[in-house]
Design a protein around this motif. Structure first.
Motif, PDB file in Angstrom:
ATOM      1  N   GLU A  85       0.850  -1.195   0.000  1.00  0.00           N
ATOM      2  CA  GLU A  85       0.000   0.000   0.000  1.00  0.00           C
ATOM      3  C   GLU A  85       0.885   1.244   0.000  1.00  0.00           C
ATOM      4  OE1 GLU A  85      -2.320   3.075   0.262  1.00  0.00           O
ATOM      5  OE2 GLU A  85      -3.240   1.109  -0.048  1.00  0.00           O
ATOM      6  N   LYS A  86       0.567   2.224  -0.842  1.00  0.00           N
ATOM      7  CA  LYS A  86       1.420   3.415  -0.928  1.00  0.00           C
ATOM      8  C   LYS A  86       1.212   4.367   0.252  1.00  0.00           C
ATOM      9  CE  LYS A  86      -1.495   6.407  -3.826  1.00  0.00           C
ATOM     10  NZ  LYS A  86      -1.582   7.147  -5.107  1.00  0.00           N
ATOM     11  N   ALA A  87       0.078   4.251   0.957  1.00  0.00           N
ATOM     12  CA  ALA A  87      -0.157   5.053   2.159  1.00  0.00           C
ATOM     13  C   ALA A  87      -0.054   4.121   3.365  1.00  0.00           C
ATOM     14  CB  ALA A  87      -1.518   5.732   2.075  1.00  0.00           C
ATOM     15  N   ASN A  88      -1.033   4.155   4.236  1.00  0.00           N
ATOM     16  CA  ASN A  88      -1.106   3.202   5.346  1.00  0.00           C
ATOM     17  C   ASN A  88      -2.468   2.541   5.295  1.00  0.00           C
ATOM     18  OD1 ASN A  88      -1.747   2.198   8.157  1.00  0.00           O
ATOM     19  ND2 ASN A  88       0.366   2.853   8.475  1.00  0.00           N
ATOM     20  N   ILE A  89      -2.488   1.245   5.349  1.00  0.00           N
ATOM     21  CA  ILE A  89      -3.705   0.478   5.113  1.00  0.00           C
ATOM     22  C   ILE A  89      -4.844   0.876   6.051  1.00  0.00           C
ATOM     23  CG2 ILE A  89      -2.982  -1.401   6.638  1.00  0.00           C
ATOM     24  CD1 ILE A  89      -4.341  -3.344   4.705  1.00  0.00           C
ATOM     25  N   GLU A  90      -4.538   1.365   7.238  1.00  0.00           N
ATOM     26  CA  GLU A  90      -5.600   1.685   8.187  1.00  0.00           C
ATOM     27  C   GLU A  90      -6.469   2.851   7.720  1.00  0.00           C
ATOM     28  OE1 GLU A  90      -4.354   2.154  12.189  1.00  0.00           O
ATOM     29  OE2 GLU A  90      -3.423   0.177  12.308  1.00  0.00           O
ATOM     30  N   ARG A  91      -5.901   3.760   6.940  1.00  0.00           N
ATOM     31  CA  ARG A  91      -6.675   4.910   6.463  1.00  0.00           C
ATOM     32  C   ARG A  91      -6.340   5.195   5.004  1.00  0.00           C
ATOM     33  NH1 ARG A  91     -11.292   6.686   9.107  1.00  0.00           N
ATOM     34  NH2 ARG A  91     -10.944   6.711  11.363  1.00  0.00           N
ATOM     35  N   SER A  92      -6.419   4.184   4.172  1.00  0.00           N
ATOM     36  CA  SER A  92      -6.096   4.371   2.762  1.00  0.00           C
ATOM     37  C   SER A  92      -7.323   4.115   1.903  1.00  0.00           C
ATOM     38  CB  SER A  92      -4.967   3.425   2.344  1.00  0.00           C
ATOM     39  OG  SER A  92      -5.386   2.078   2.442  1.00  0.00           O
ATOM     40  N   GLY A  93      -7.241   4.535   0.655  1.00  0.00           N
ATOM     41  CA  GLY A  93      -8.321   4.291  -0.287  1.00  0.00           C
ATOM     42  C   GLY A  93      -9.427   5.323  -0.190  1.00  0.00           C
ATOM     43  N   ALA A  94     -10.457   5.130  -0.999  1.00  0.00           N
ATOM     44  CA  ALA A  94     -11.547   6.097  -1.100  1.00  0.00           C
ATOM     45  C   ALA A  94     -12.384   6.175   0.171  1.00  0.00           C
ATOM     46  CB  ALA A  94     -12.434   5.748  -2.294  1.00  0.00           C
ATOM     47  N   VAL A  95     -12.297   5.162   1.036  1.00  0.00           N
ATOM     48  CA  VAL A  95     -13.094   5.127   2.265  1.00  0.00           C
ATOM     49  C   VAL A  95     -12.278   5.637   3.451  1.00  0.00           C
ATOM     50  CG1 VAL A  95     -14.532   3.596   3.712  1.00  0.00           C
ATOM     51  CG2 VAL A  95     -14.374   3.191   1.285  1.00  0.00           C
ATOM     52  N   ALA A  96     -11.120   6.208   3.192  1.00  0.00           N
ATOM     53  CA  ALA A  96     -10.192   6.572   4.261  1.00  0.00           C
ATOM     54  C   ALA A  96     -10.835   7.436   5.343  1.00  0.00           C
ATOM     55  CB  ALA A  96      -8.983   7.293   3.665  1.00  0.00           C
ATOM     56  N   MET A  97     -11.598   8.462   4.935  1.00  0.00           N
ATOM     57  CA  MET A  97     -12.185   9.365   5.923  1.00  0.00           C
ATOM     58  C   MET A  97     -13.383   8.742   6.626  1.00  0.00           C
ATOM     59  SD  MET A  97     -13.604  13.277   5.452  1.00  0.00           S
ATOM     60  CE  MET A  97     -12.029  13.907   4.933  1.00  0.00           C
ATOM     61  N   GLY A  98     -14.077   7.859   5.937  1.00  0.00           N
ATOM     62  CA  GLY A  98     -15.277   7.250   6.494  1.00  0.00           C
ATOM     63  C   GLY A  98     -16.445   7.399   5.536  1.00  0.00           C
ATOM     64  N   LEU A  99     -17.539   6.741   5.846  1.00  0.00           N
ATOM     65  CA  LEU A  99     -18.759   6.823   5.044  1.00  0.00           C
ATOM     66  C   LEU A  99     -19.968   6.825   5.969  1.00  0.00           C
ATOM     67  CD1 LEU A  99     -18.196   4.303   2.078  1.00  0.00           C
ATOM     68  CD2 LEU A  99     -18.134   6.790   1.977  1.00  0.00           C
ATOM     69  N   SER A 100     -21.068   7.345   5.468  1.00  0.00           N
ATOM     70  CA  SER A 100     -22.304   7.318   6.247  1.00  0.00           C
ATOM     71  C   SER A 100     -23.255   6.238   5.752  1.00  0.00           C
ATOM     72  CB  SER A 100     -23.008   8.677   6.168  1.00  0.00           C
ATOM     73  OG  SER A 100     -23.359   8.974   4.832  1.00  0.00           O
ATOM     74  N   ALA A 101     -22.890   5.575   4.655  1.00  0.00           N
ATOM     75  CA  ALA A 101     -23.766   4.532   4.114  1.00  0.00           C
ATOM     76  C   ALA A 101     -22.945   3.520   3.337  1.00  0.00           C
ATOM     77  CB  ALA A 101     -24.836   5.141   3.204  1.00  0.00           C
ATOM     78  N   ILE A 102     -23.438   2.298   3.289  1.00  0.00           N
ATOM     79  CA  ILE A 102     -22.940   1.274   2.375  1.00  0.00           C
ATOM     80  C   ILE A 102     -23.899   1.262   1.196  1.00  0.00           C
ATOM     81  CG2 ILE A 102     -22.708  -1.219   2.047  1.00  0.00           C
ATOM     82  CD1 ILE A 102     -21.672  -1.383   4.923  1.00  0.00           C
ATOM     83  N   ASN A 103     -23.374   1.489   0.003  1.00  0.00           N
ATOM     84  CA  ASN A 103     -24.228   1.748  -1.155  1.00  0.00           C
ATOM     85  C   ASN A 103     -24.576   0.526  -1.984  1.00  0.00           C
ATOM     86  OD1 ASN A 103     -24.360   4.435  -0.524  1.00  0.00           O
ATOM     87  ND2 ASN A 103     -22.790   5.072  -1.970  1.00  0.00           N
ATOM     88  N   CYS A 104     -24.114  -0.641  -1.574  1.00  0.00           N
ATOM     89  CA  CYS A 104     -24.425  -1.854  -2.335  1.00  0.00           C
ATOM     90  C   CYS A 104     -24.759  -2.978  -1.358  1.00  0.00           C
ATOM     91  CB  CYS A 104     -23.245  -2.236  -3.228  1.00  0.00           C
ATOM     92  SG  CYS A 104     -23.551  -3.663  -4.290  1.00  0.00           S
ATOM     93  N   TYR A 105     -26.045  -3.193  -1.152  1.00  0.00           N
ATOM     94  CA  TYR A 105     -26.518  -4.273  -0.280  1.00  0.00           C
ATOM     95  C   TYR A 105     -27.873  -4.722  -0.794  1.00  0.00           C
ATOM     96  CZ  TYR A 105     -28.052  -6.896   3.805  1.00  0.00           C
ATOM     97  OH  TYR A 105     -28.506  -7.890   4.635  1.00  0.00           O
ATOM     98  N   MET A 106     -28.014  -6.022  -1.055  1.00  0.00           N
ATOM     99  CA  MET A 106     -29.249  -6.551  -1.623  1.00  0.00           C
ATOM    100  C   MET A 106     -30.353  -6.701  -0.573  1.00  0.00           C
ATOM    101  SD  MET A 106     -28.320  -6.946  -4.800  1.00  0.00           S
ATOM    102  CE  MET A 106     -27.093  -5.644  -4.572  1.00  0.00           C
ATOM    103  N   GLY A 107     -29.999  -7.236   0.594  1.00  0.00           N
ATOM    104  CA  GLY A 107     -31.018  -7.546   1.601  1.00  0.00           C
ATOM    105  C   GLY A 107     -31.779  -8.813   1.270  1.00  0.00           C
TER     106      GLY A 107
END
Length: 614
Positions: free
Chosen positions: A45-67
């Motif tokens: 990982e070019k950053a640090n895995i604990e806070r890397s990628g597009a979800v690094a800051m956090g999210l308020s929803a999971i956008n893909c769930y069938m139920g």
């Protein structure tokens, strides 16, 4: 002593190498350990895995769930939804595969401690929209990263992977990768029996709306630099739908998300005269783009197109009427938490502009284009699908394997499968890893062999920007102006200008044509030549230099694909003024490309679209 010779070299051998520690990479690490109990699994990982990628800051929803356990949706429903939103062009086999497995991924997240909000009346997860569920997502990424760290044999943080390596003895077979430490400058050579790329899509390909004091503020993560594509293109992987860029509607200046406001709070967008406009142009759109206007929900690109028509007609600003929906404390809490979880800057923008969303509406704007395969568009590598679902020409032995043998992808990396988002990307990482483990087991007698001459040449090339700076730093004319080199940021500015003006950025009103694209390609090739004179003062700038290389490879693919597709398939994302209509008769196909690393030539082609869900 040269900069290159003073750097130590680390050699790492493994069974499976995972590049990128975002959601896709974490999913790959977790699943690879499940199926490959005794395998050596390495994640870089070019950053640090604990806070890397597009979800690094956090999210308020999971956008893909069938139920599916509550019979809310079926995988077939999700395929129909994505197909309609993408104007008919998706890899239905890949989407179906994600949809049938994504619920199990979300249940894992909950087991690991992710707080998912429940609906008190139904006892189900609380929905934001048909596919979205609400979460308290401040620690979403650290929770997922912990599982990946436990699964991987080794995690290398702060390593920028610059190139993939092909096997010296077996044609078109991946054998590893090289990169360098952003902390101490060490050179890393990874050899692997299979490689999974889960790197990010691309921002700052096009000039962003936020410039000057706001430079660097984008909607998608600014550290997503096209490595998902730049790495694969250079070794000859076939790419698909690179023309399918994404333009999002967001709150102006802060890029604040609007999903919760539209879907959960039911806020309405209106023009400056207080008129609703989304369905205003349907019959005009039908004449140009066919019966896709009848898709439910209304396709995202057509919503953009309607908004853009209002702007061109001078009926803007476009407002989202937040003040009409914040009528309870619960709704107000939902609205604010949406930003505090993932876009705090929007709250700051509102405060700085004296905007109270309870009292007045907020302006909306259309963003610059982004290139990604995990959000609402389909850019990425052409990959094999699952054996039990995929048509014959979509399957070649191992799920999510690209056209380079042993090279797998997930998340932004894989094309044709939009609307994955965070949970779908993690799921696709799991699918890729399961197949990669099987690939390694099926080729148990294989030992990757890399060409030491090639590795040494890449080592010299990787550090060249540092050498260029050292030899030319005293030739500065004034400030940062040099007659013999350019800095990474200067290269990014040139790239953004080219793409904005010639490849349908916001500055050209998302409009392009054959003449503009050919001129843009000419200028881009000149820029690629000038990148041989990139300079880096330090390791941070060296990382920026190689991120720029990946961005430029991505941009070239975007221009070539956009030039090849002679229609306007996704109005609201971009328009071909010379081919203003959607043309299903001739262009209901995937546009694919392959760069040949030996001849350095691009070959464009089309692939058929198979509809496997009725």
């Amino acid at each position: 002593m040269s900069v290159r010779s003073s750097r130590s070299v680390h050699r790492v051998d493994c069974d499976i190498l995972i590049i990128g520690g975002g959601m896709a990479g974490c999913g790959a690490a977790y699943e690879a350990r499940y199926w490959g109990r005794r395998m050596k699994i390495v994640l870089v990982e070019k950053a640090n895995i604990e806070r890397s990628g597009a979800v690094a800051m956090g999210l308020s929803a999971i956008n893909c769930y069938m139920g599916m356990r509550w019979n809310e949706n079926r995988p077939e429903d999700f395929v129909r939804y994505a197909r309609g939103d993408l104007m008919g062009l998706v890899r239905e086999d890949l989407l179906f595969d994600i949809a049938r497995h994504v619920d199990s991924t979300v249940h894992l997240f909950e087991e690991w401690g992710l707080p998912i909000i429940y609906d008190k009346q139904t006892g189900h997860y609380k929905r934001e929209g048909r596919w979205q569920i609400l979460i308290h997502g401040e620690s979403y990424k650290p929770i997922v990263a912990e599982a990946a760290q436990k699964a991987a044999s080794e995690v290398y943080n702060r390593i920028m992977v610059t190139h993939l390596l092909l096997d010296r003895n077996v044609p078109n077979r991946v054998a590893g990768a090289v990169g360098f430490s952003v902390r101490d400058g060490s050179f890393y050579v990874f050899r692997a029996k299979a490689v999974i790329v889960g790197a990010g899509g691309a921002t700052h390909i096009f000039r962003p709306r936020s410039v000057g004091e706001g430079a660097g503020r984008t909607w998608y993560a600014p550290w997503s630099t096209g490595s998902a594509y730049g790495l694969l293109i250079q070794v000859g992987a076939e790419m698909t739908q690179m023309e399918n860029r994404l333009v999002v509607t967001r709150f102006k200046d802060g890029y604040g998300p609007v999903g919760a406001w539209f879907l959960a709070l039911k806020a309405v967008a209106k023009n400056a005269y207080g008129e609703e406009y989304e369905r205003k142009y349907v019959e005009e759109q039908r004449k140009l783009y066919g019966d896709y206007v009848d898709s439910k929900p209304f396709p995202t690109c057509l919503r953009n197109d309607a908004m853009f028509r209002e702007i061109k007609a001078g009926r803007h600003p476009i407002y989202l009427h937040t003040e009409q929906v914040l009528d309870t404390s619960e709704k107000e809490e939902l609205g604010w938490e949406d930003f505090l979880d993932m876009t705090m800057s929007q709250s700051i923008v509102w405060a700085s502009q004296n905007i109270d969303p309870k009292k007045r509406p907020s302006e909306l704007t259309m963003s610059e284009p982004y290139i990604m395969g995990s959000h609402a568009t389909c850019s990425g590598a052409w990959a094999s699908g699952p054996e039990d679902v995929s048509p014959r020409d979509y399957y070649w032995g191992y799920n999510r394997m690209t056209t380079v043998e042993g090279l797998f992808g997930a998340g932004d990396t894989i094309g044709g499968s939009a609307h994955k988002f965070s949970s779908g990307s993690f799921t696709e990482g799991r699918l890729a890893a399961k197949a990669a483990v099987k690939y390694v087991l099926d080729h148990a007698d294989y030992t990757p062999e890399v060409d030491p001459t090639e590795v040494e040449a890449l080592r010299e090339r990787v550090y060249q920007p540092l050498e260029t700076y050292e030899t030319g730093r005293n030739m500065i004319v004034k400030g940062t102006v040099s007659p013999i080199y350019l800095y990474p940021n200067q290269g990014v500015v040139r790239l953004e200008k080219i793409m904005d003006e010639y490849a349908a950025g916001y500055g050209s009103m998302y409009m392009t044509n054959e003449f503009l694209l050919n001129r843009g390609l000419e200028l881009l090739i000149m820029l690629k030549e000038d990148l041989e004179r990139l300079a880096a003062e330090n390791l941070h700038q060296l990382q920026r230099a190689w991120e720029l290389h990946h961005r430029v490879w991505t941009a070239e693919a975007v221009i070539r694909h956009t030039l090849y597709r002679k229609e306007t398939r996704w109005p609201g994302y971009y328009y071909r003024s010379d081919y203003p209509k959607l043309d299903d008769q001739n262009w209901h196909v995937f546009v694919n490309s392959r760069y040949d690393p030996k001849t350095r030539e691009w070959v464009m082609s089309t692939r058929p679209v198979h509809h496997i869900v009725g």
